[in-house]
Design a protein around this motif. Structure first.
Motif, PDB file in Angstrom:
ATOM      1  N   PHE A 218       2.182 -39.088   7.778  1.00 53.47           N
ATOM      2  CA  PHE A 218       3.228 -39.868   8.445  1.00 53.47           C
ATOM      3  C   PHE A 218       2.737 -40.144   9.860  1.00 53.47           C
ATOM      4  O   PHE A 218       2.898 -39.343  10.768  1.00 53.47           O
ATOM      5  CB  PHE A 218       4.551 -39.094   8.463  1.00 53.47           C
ATOM      6  CG  PHE A 218       5.685 -39.864   9.068  1.00 53.47           C
ATOM      7  CD1 PHE A 218       6.023 -41.121   8.601  1.00 53.47           C
ATOM      8  CD2 PHE A 218       6.431 -39.323  10.105  1.00 53.47           C
ATOM      9  CE1 PHE A 218       7.075 -41.834   9.161  1.00 53.47           C
ATOM     10  CE2 PHE A 218       7.486 -40.020  10.680  1.00 53.47           C
ATOM     11  CZ  PHE A 218       7.815 -41.280  10.203  1.00 53.47           C
ATOM     12  N   THR A 219       2.126 -41.302  10.040  1.00 53.18           N
ATOM     13  CA  THR A 219       1.428 -41.654  11.267  1.00 53.18           C
ATOM     14  C   THR A 219       2.311 -42.439  12.220  1.00 53.18           C
ATOM     15  O   THR A 219       3.447 -42.812  11.891  1.00 53.18           O
ATOM     16  CB  THR A 219       0.200 -42.508  10.930  1.00 53.18           C
ATOM     17  OG1 THR A 219       0.659 -43.744  10.342  1.00 53.18           O
ATOM     18  CG2 THR A 219      -0.733 -41.796   9.957  1.00 53.18           C
ATOM     19  N   GLU A 220       1.761 -42.730  13.394  1.00 51.82           N
ATOM     20  CA  GLU A 220       2.453 -43.594  14.353  1.00 51.82           C
ATOM     21  C   GLU A 220       2.713 -44.971  13.742  1.00 51.82           C
ATOM     22  O   GLU A 220       3.743 -45.593  14.000  1.00 51.82           O
ATOM     23  CB  GLU A 220       1.629 -43.742  15.630  1.00 51.82           C
ATOM     24  CG  GLU A 220       1.448 -42.455  16.414  1.00 51.82           C
ATOM     25  CD  GLU A 220       0.206 -41.686  16.014  1.00 51.82           C
ATOM     26  OE1 GLU A 220      -0.252 -40.864  16.822  1.00 51.82           O
ATOM     27  OE2 GLU A 220      -0.291 -41.875  14.885  1.00 51.82           O
ATOM     28  N   THR A 221       1.773 -45.445  12.930  1.00 55.21           N
ATOM     29  CA  THR A 221       1.954 -46.739  12.265  1.00 55.21           C
ATOM     30  C   THR A 221       3.067 -46.657  11.235  1.00 55.21           C
ATOM     31  O   THR A 221       3.897 -47.564  11.122  1.00 55.21           O
ATOM     32  CB  THR A 221       0.637 -47.163  11.593  1.00 55.21           C
ATOM     33  OG1 THR A 221      -0.404 -47.174  12.569  1.00 55.21           O
ATOM     34  CG2 THR A 221       0.753 -48.546  10.976  1.00 55.21           C
ATOM     35  N   ALA A 222       3.107 -45.555  10.505  1.00 53.97           N
ATOM     36  CA  ALA A 222       4.165 -45.366   9.505  1.00 53.97           C
ATOM     37  C   ALA A 222       5.540 -45.349  10.165  1.00 53.97           C
ATOM     38  O   ALA A 222       6.518 -45.871   9.611  1.00 53.97           O
ATOM     39  CB  ALA A 222       3.925 -44.073   8.746  1.00 53.97           C
ATOM     40  N   GLN A 223       5.618 -44.764  11.348  1.00 52.66           N
ATOM     41  CA  GLN A 223       6.899 -44.697  12.060  1.00 52.66           C
ATOM     42  C   GLN A 223       7.430 -46.082  12.413  1.00 52.66           C
ATOM     43  O   GLN A 223       8.643 -46.281  12.529  1.00 52.66           O
ATOM     44  CB  GLN A 223       6.743 -43.860  13.324  1.00 52.66           C
ATOM     45  CG  GLN A 223       6.449 -42.389  13.060  1.00 52.66           C
ATOM     46  CD  GLN A 223       6.147 -41.632  14.337  1.00 52.66           C
ATOM     47  OE1 GLN A 223       6.806 -41.844  15.349  1.00 52.66           O
ATOM     48  NE2 GLN A 223       5.165 -40.761  14.295  1.00 52.66           N
ATOM     49  N   ALA A 224       6.528 -47.034  12.597  1.00 52.61           N
ATOM     50  CA  ALA A 224       6.930 -48.384  12.994  1.00 52.61           C
ATOM     51  C   ALA A 224       7.196 -49.304  11.805  1.00 52.61           C
ATOM     52  O   ALA A 224       7.589 -50.452  11.988  1.00 52.61           O
ATOM     53  CB  ALA A 224       5.844 -49.003  13.874  1.00 52.61           C
ATOM     54  N   ALA A 225       6.983 -48.802  10.578  1.00 44.28           N
ATOM     55  CA  ALA A 225       7.087 -49.645   9.396  1.00 44.28           C
ATOM     56  C   ALA A 225       8.524 -49.822   8.921  1.00 44.28           C
ATOM     57  O   ALA A 225       9.416 -49.031   9.250  1.00 44.28           O
ATOM     58  CB  ALA A 225       6.245 -49.042   8.270  1.00 44.28           C
ATOM     59  N   ASP A 226       8.744 -50.866   8.119  1.00 43.16           N
ATOM     60  CA  ASP A 226      10.020 -51.017   7.412  1.00 43.16           C
ATOM     61  C   ASP A 226      10.102 -50.018   6.265  1.00 43.16           C
ATOM     62  O   ASP A 226      11.181 -49.527   5.939  1.00 43.16           O
ATOM     63  CB  ASP A 226      10.140 -52.439   6.849  1.00 43.16           C
ATOM     64  CG  ASP A 226      10.283 -53.475   7.940  1.00 43.16           C
ATOM     65  OD1 ASP A 226      11.329 -53.501   8.606  1.00 43.16           O
ATOM     66  OD2 ASP A 226       9.332 -54.243   8.148  1.00 43.16           O
TER      67      ASP A 226
END
Length: 693
Positions: A218-226
């Motif tokens: 669960f990455t920083e990119t995942a946190q920003a995803a829909d």
């Protein structure tokens, strides 16, 4: 002015320095993001601050830690400033003339006595466009077989894509994502790996692009995803094949595109037919309804884009994963149109052709795979090695690589810093930094930008372009082929590479953000590849089953290269690596900031820590069949149970004095794409030194 960071100041309360009246403009060359930067110099001509260039249309003033850290490296204690020769185990200063004479003498000797294949290059950090061109000319004249970043970073992605589409580069620019209806990110923490460009994804999301992230962590990119889909490590191929199967069986593909622009559709349908969404759910841990909804969204929300990362490229079943996901984009018709295609940091402008006369070309008398290189170095088939980079840290089984290099007859390291590989060399040559040389830089936006030299060298450093030209002269090679400056090098590129024929240096400097390529002699830019539906394969179509003679198939990561035959009872966990912005390359860590921002650690789930008997900050020994290292524990629920992950590029010669994570990876390669494995190796972990709970 945009974002900035002051040297020696990382606290949020730091006050902006007063800007120079003239800030020098440059391009960061560390990750192919192509971020524009501004350099502020002090009275001595040293860098005192690095700013994001707000006038660059791609990063828009945003930057990450990488260019700011590396400015410290220029003036730090690890920097190599003059040539050195190892004498009785210690390095002594010599002149460039002495170094070049000895290297030329050894090079000619080994070619004469042992053939061209007795000399190899490992040059992942050869330098800018001038250095790359000179190196390619030198290689053609000498038959040098070179191993660049491909084996450790891009081979599986580039090789599979080239067989599918005829070109290994990304088909579309990252900036095209604002035109997409959906973006699928697989195994790619873009917020860290392309931090200065991540705003394109957040901007696209704000304007309606659905962002879906598939990752183990669960990455920083995942946190920003829909939508975040957490997948079991190494099961991406199963997900990709199930998506293909569902789209095909439910007639959700683009029939016109498939009929007109692809070969092998029926065979592909047969290959994936057994991997149903139900079976994929069992393998991946992703619920069946989530897989089916993702397939439906990808089919309905068009155009769509794909952005893969090292999370599926550097694993032991990588090629099949890339094949499945990129084949999916093809049958959906998401190639060649605005807002569609494959984003990649592989965006090569292509090489020169027909510069060197046939009579002057020397062919290699033998070639070897990257995995076979170890054995040939150990057994004496390789006599001499040219290094530009740090393979003792970046290649798998670091201890074995170090021992193999140490046993060679003659080693030359052209390096920025005194790293783990340089200390094993017979000759060390000081290399220029990318801020100390001009050149052209391609980026993830499929543009080429020109950067002028930002700072002067302060020692005896030379670029790879100068080194290989001077060495060729010493060896008696026809040196007239070589350019003598970055500017003349680019003119040669334009003359002998049709992809950049219409891109002059003046045009790049006059165009904010650079010029899209391919760009023909008449000056027409191509924003994305395959816009006319003609592909670079021999058939002119997408070869959906042309990647391998074998069918597209899912191979369990536990039964893939590196893990085959290894006891699951003895090694019950999976170990992997993940890049972070502050430690993106080995050279990044040779900065005080890197020490402040990142210390070595291994991420593990709380239940895994409980099983091992360790707490936050405890020392744990991670062991594989290749070796073991000790790391501090970082407990987090962002990784699944039984999965351990760390940053990849610490070194024993670095300020950390930490054995590199690649020590743990055996020499193994993805059988489809060829990448050396640096993720998903089975391991054990035990509390170190009585620190257990």
């Amino acid at each position: 002015m945009g974002s900035f960071v002051r040297t020696r100041a990382l606290t949020p309360s730091s006050k902006p320095i007063e800007h120079d009246e003239e800030l020098r403009t440059s391009i960061c060359c560390l990750c192919n993001g192509g971020c524009g930067i501004k350099i502020s110099l002090d009275q001595e001509g040293k860098i005192k601050a690095v700013f994001g260039d707000s006038k660059n249309p791609y990063n828009k003033g945003k930057i990450c830690a990488k260019p700011m850290e590396i400015s410290q490296t220029l003036y730090g204690p690890y920097r190599v400033r003059y040539p050195m020769k190892k004498v009785n185990g210690t390095f002594e200063r010599i002149s460039w003339d002495e170094a070049l004479d000895l290297i030329a003498q050894k090079y000619n000797q080994y070619i004469t006595e042992n053939g061209t294949g007795s000399i190899v290059g490992i040059t992942s950090k050869i330098g800018g466009s001038y250095s790359k061109l000179a190196h390619s000319i030198f290689s053609e004249l000498t038959g040098l077989v070179n191993y660049g970043t491909g084996p450790i970073c891009t081979d599986s992605e580039a090789n599979v894509r080239k067989k599918l589409f005829g070109d290994g580069s990304g088909t579309s620019p990252l900036s095209d994502v604002v035109n997409a209806k959906i973006l699928l990110i697989v195994g790619n923490n873009v917020a860290q790996t392309k931090a200065g460009q991540f705003h394109w994804i957040t901007e696209a999301k704000r304007t309606g692009t659905r962002v879906v992230v598939v990752d183990t962590r669960f990455t920083e990119t995942a946190q920003a995803a829909d939508l975040f889909i957490q997948i079991r490590p190494g099961t991406d191929t199963a997900l990709g094949m199930a998506l293909l199967n569902y789209v095909i069986k439910n007639n959700l593909y683009d029939p016109t595109f498939v009929a007109k622009h692809t070969n092998g559709f029926e065979k592909l349908a047969q290959d994936v037919s057994a991997l149903t969404t139900e079976r994929a759910a069992e393998i991946t841990g992703v619920p069946q309804n989530v897989i089916e909804k993702l397939a439906q969204d990808l089919a309905v929300l068009k155009p769509g884009m794909l952005f893969e990362g090292r999370g599926i490229v550097c694993v032991n079943n990588a090629g099949a994963s890339v094949w499945a996901f990129e084949g999916l984009m093809a049958i959906l018709g998401n190639i060649g149109k605005p807002g569609s295609g494959i984003i990649s940091h592989i965006n090569n402008t292509g090489g020169i052709s027909n510069l060197i006369k046939a009579d002057d070309v020397m062919k290699p008398d033998r070639k070897r795979s990257s995995s076979a290189l170890y054995k040939d170095m150990e057994e004496g088939d390789v006599k001499m090695l040219l290094i530009s980079g740090n393979p003792c840290v970046t290649w798998p089984d670091s201890a074995r690589m170090s021992k193999a290099i140490e046993g060679l007859d003659f080693v030359v390291s052209h390096t920025l810093v005194m790293d783990d590989s340089a200390v094993l060399a017979d000759i060390i040559l000081p290399a220029t930094h990318w801020l100390e040389e001009a050149g052209a830089q391609a980026s993830v936006h499929r543009v080429v930008q020109w950067k002028n030299k930002a700072v002067e060298i302060r020692g005896e450093e030379k670029s790879g372009g100068d080194f290989y030209r001077l060495l060729a002269e010493r060896m008696g090679l026809p040196s007239s082929y070589f350019p003598d400056s970055p500017e003349t090098a680019w003119e040669l590129e334009r003359k002998y590479n049709k992809n950049v024929a219409g891109i002059s240096r003046e045009r790049m400097l006059a165009t904010p953000g650079g010029v899209h390529f391919p760009c023909s002699e008449v000056g027409e830019e191509s924003v994305r590849l395959f816009a006319k539906g003609v592909f670079k394969t021999s058939s002119g179509k997408v070869e959906l089953t042309g990647v391998s003679d074998s069918p597209l198939d899912y191979v369990d990561t536990f039964n893939a290269p590196g893990n085959i035959g290894v006891s699951r009872e003895k090694f019950p966990y999976l170990f992997s690596t993940n890049k972070v912005a502050s430690h993106y390359h080995t050279e990044c860590q040779y900065s005080d900031w890197a020490n402040e921002m990142e210390q070595p650690y291994v991420e593990m789930h709380p239940l895994t820590a409980l099983e091992i008997g360790v707490g936050e900050g405890s020392q744990v020994r991670v062991e594989t069949v290749a070796g073991s290292i000790v790391l501090a524990v970082k407990i987090t629920q962002s990784v699944p149970r039984g999965f351990l992950s760390t940053q990849p590029y610490f070194g024993l010669q670095s300020p950390y004095g930490q054995a590199p994570a690649n020590t743990l990876f055996p020499v193994a390669a993805d059988p489809v794409g060829g990448n050396l494995v640096s993720k998903n190796i089975i391991c054990n972990a035990k509390a170190e030194g009585g620190q257990g709970l």
